[in-house]
Design a protein around this motif. Structure first.
Motif, PDB file in Angstrom:
ATOM      1  N   GLU A   5       0.828  -1.212   0.000  1.00  0.00           N
ATOM      2  CA  GLU A   5       0.000   0.000   0.000  1.00  0.00           C
ATOM      3  C   GLU A   5       0.860   1.258   0.000  1.00  0.00           C
ATOM      4  O   GLU A   5       0.477   2.276  -0.583  1.00  0.00           O
ATOM      5  N   ASN A   6       2.018   1.187   0.627  1.00  0.00           N
ATOM      6  CA  ASN A   6       2.908   2.346   0.689  1.00  0.00           C
ATOM      7  C   ASN A   6       3.715   2.554  -0.588  1.00  0.00           C
ATOM      8  O   ASN A   6       4.135   3.667  -0.877  1.00  0.00           O
ATOM      9  N   ASP A  11      -2.138   4.496 -10.170  1.00  0.00           N
ATOM     10  CA  ASP A  11      -2.073   4.107 -11.582  1.00  0.00           C
ATOM     11  C   ASP A  11      -1.607   2.660 -11.736  1.00  0.00           C
ATOM     12  O   ASP A  11      -2.154   1.900 -12.534  1.00  0.00           O
ATOM     13  N   GLU A  12      -0.584   2.291 -10.967  1.00  0.00           N
ATOM     14  CA  GLU A  12      -0.091   0.917 -11.054  1.00  0.00           C
ATOM     15  C   GLU A  12      -1.149  -0.067 -10.556  1.00  0.00           C
ATOM     16  O   GLU A  12      -1.350  -1.132 -11.145  1.00  0.00           O
TER      17      GLU A  12
END
Length: 88
Positions: A5-6, A11-12
């Motif tokens: 999450e970090n 977009d990815e």
């Protein structure tokens, strides 16, 4: 929060969602790959009319709706990548 999450951008993440829609990775896909290897070996040794379904462990039609036709697949691809290219 988790490391993923970090480190993953929105977009990815959207790209991976689109990829998962177009190329689902599941036990059915692995089964098809294994069946293809088995069929290739049998076909090289015996003049026999076998199909991939003869070698699959999981019957796809029990788990998945009918496959979309080519036109529907193209519409799905355009919709997914169209949504990805639209910048908010």
């Amino acid at each position: 929060m988790s490391e993923l999450e970090n480190s993953m951008s929105t977009d990815e993440f959207e790209y991976w969602k689109a990829f998962s829609t177009l190329e689902p990775i599941s036990i059915l896909r692995e089964d098809a790959l294994g069946a293809n290897i088995c069929k290739t070996i049998i076909d090289s040794q015996v003049k026999n009319e076998t199909t991939l379904k003869d070698f699959t462990l999981w019957q796809r039609d029990l788990y998945v709706d009918e496959e979309p036709d080519i036109e529907q697949t193209m519409r799905n691809i355009k919709a997914v990548f169209g949504a990805l290219s639209a910048k908010p």
